[in-house]
Design an enzyme around this catalytic site. Structure first.
Site, PDB file in Angstrom:
ATOM      1  NE  ARG A 159      67.196   3.523 -19.002  1.00 13.25           N
ATOM      2  CZ  ARG A 159      66.232   4.262 -18.468  1.00 13.25           C
ATOM      3  NH1 ARG A 159      65.008   4.269 -18.970  1.00 13.25           N
ATOM      4  NH2 ARG A 159      66.481   5.050 -17.430  1.00 13.25           N
ATOM      5  CG  ASP A 160      65.446   7.763 -19.692  1.00 14.06           C
ATOM      6  OD1 ASP A 160      64.414   7.696 -20.373  1.00 14.06           O
ATOM      7  OD2 ASP A 160      65.468   8.224 -18.532  1.00 14.06           O
ATOM      8  CG  HIS A 177      66.467   9.741 -13.848  1.00 10.28           C
ATOM      9  ND1 HIS A 177      67.293   8.891 -14.565  1.00 10.28           N
ATOM     10  CD2 HIS A 177      65.372   9.907 -14.637  1.00 10.28           C
ATOM     11  CE1 HIS A 177      66.724   8.560 -15.715  1.00 10.28           C
ATOM     12  NE2 HIS A 177      65.549   9.169 -15.780  1.00 10.28           N
ATOM     13  CG  HIS A 222      62.906  12.846 -17.752  1.00 10.01           C
ATOM     14  ND1 HIS A 222      63.106  12.329 -19.017  1.00 10.01           N
ATOM     15  CD2 HIS A 222      63.154  11.827 -16.898  1.00 10.01           C
ATOM     16  CE1 HIS A 222      63.430  11.044 -18.924  1.00 10.01           C
ATOM     17  NE2 HIS A 222      63.474  10.710 -17.638  1.00 10.01           N
ATOM     18  CB  CYS A 281      59.021   7.267 -19.466  1.00  4.11           C
ATOM     19  SG  CYS A 281      58.266   5.676 -19.048  1.00  4.11           S
ATOM     20  CG  ASN A 331      66.954  11.398 -19.467  1.00  3.74           C
ATOM     21  OD1 ASN A 331      66.546  10.707 -20.383  1.00  3.74           O
ATOM     22  ND2 ASN A 331      66.896  11.023 -18.210  1.00  3.74           N
TER      23      ASN A 331
END
Ligand code: HMG
Ligand code: MG
Length: 295
Positions: free
Chosen positions: A11-12, A203, A205, A236, A245
């Site tokens: 996803r990310d 979370h 990055h 993002c 990430n």
């Protein structure tokens, strides 16, 4: 110590890649991760395909994932339309997301913070009807690409609203990777006055190379869930300068060396990352992956 790693690469990771992976390739990545022992996977987003074309195949992908009793698949759900789409798939968990800073929230989901709450409340109600658990993401908790520093009070206000809506966990997003351990400690110290750290996920990055040290700091403080991405893929699209990430491989190596078992096989994650690297036609940023591939 029991650490839960949530693999967010599909996803990310993929939402920010120039090359769009086909659904079959994504399924292959998921199967590789499952074979490596990963049990929590955030696989896609039911967002607007115009905003994130890389994840436009969310429904098809969700239907093609292997069904295994002990595996949790999660997807981002931004609004009613997303919830309606997600409800037609076997995705187990949803995640609602918003930012602690006003400008990033508008750029990312096209709404002010106050206008976002009723939209997410509707998603929460639909999830409740379906018996689906929902995680809440709060982005830009350590800094916003448009507004700079974000106050802890503002972060806590957003967390509180999401918890009141019924999210079971809050993932604190260092969206543009500006945090250092001092900032992580300070935010978590404030947070734990209001939210048990067992309900918080980190979370991070790794934009400035501080992801691993921030994650370790969070673990030392008592956080037990970390979001990581294979190969260090990620970013993002609505946060300029946001890069990958924190890499799953880098965290796994660190935990392994520290004697903490996650049940995930590092070498097998590297095999899957090598496949993704070939597909994305660029070296992925994970240092541990690159050192593994060089051997
Ligand atoms: P909008 O344009 O304001 O939506 O987008 P709208 O309600 O005005 O609808 C406009 C059109 O989009 C309509 O279609 C809707 O049907 C359609 P039209 O009538 O024009 O043909 N639409 C949808 N289609 C499919 N699925 C949907 C959907 N919703 C509306 N769910 C929206 C609002 C939130 C949808 C949009 O801004 C969006 O999709 N944003 C994506 C943001 C995103 O995915 N960002 C990356 C994830 S967040 C992140 O990476 C941070 C995180 O990792 C943590 C961290 O690192 O900090 C989580
Ligand atoms: Mg992120």
């Amino acid at each position: 110590m029991q650490i839960k790693l949530v693999e967010v690469g599909l996803r990310d990771g993929l939402q920010n890649e120039r090359i769009i992976l086909g659904t079959e390739d994504k399924v292959r990545v998921a199967k590789g991760l499952l074979a490596a022992g990963v049990r929590h996977l955030e696989v896609t987003s039911f967002v607007s395909p115009r905003w994130i074309p890389q994840l436009a195949d969310a429904t098809q992908l969700a239907h093609q994932l292997p069904s295994l009793a002990d595996v949790v698949y999660r997807a981002l759900v931004p609004n009613r339309k997303g919830a309606e789409r997600a409800a037609q798939t076997p995705i187990h968990e949803w995640a609602v997301f918003m930012s602690a800073s006003e400008t990033h929230n508008r750029k990312n989901i096209n709404k002010s913070i106050s206008d976002t709450y009723p939209v997410l409340r509707e998603v929460m109600e639909m999830a409740k009807e379906q018996g689906i658990r929902v995680r809440g993401y709060v982005s830009t908790v350590f800094g916003c690409p448009y507004e700079g520093k974000v106050s802890t009070a503002q972060v806590l206000r957003v967390c509180e609203q999401l918890l009141q809506m019924g999210v079971y966990e809050i993932s604190l997003g260092d969206t543009i990777g500006v945090a250092t351990p001092k900032a992580v400690k300070s935010l978590l110290q404030e947070c734990q006055q209001h939210i048990p750290l067992t309900q918080i996920a980190g979370h991070f990055h790794d934009t400035r190379g501080t992801g691993l040290t921030n994650a370790y700091t969070a673990l030392e403080m008592g956080v037990r869930t970390l979001d990581t991405s294979l190969g260090g893929l990620g970013g993002c699209p609505y946060a300029p300068g946001a890069s990958g990430n924190l890499a799953t491989e880098d965290v796994l190596y660190l935990l392994q060396q520290e004697g903490i078992d996650t049940g995930i096989d590092l070498a097998r994650v590297c095999e899957t990352s090598e496949f993704v690297q070939t597909k994305c036609r660029r070296p992925l940023p994970s240092k541990v992956l690159q050192s593994h591939l060089a051997q």
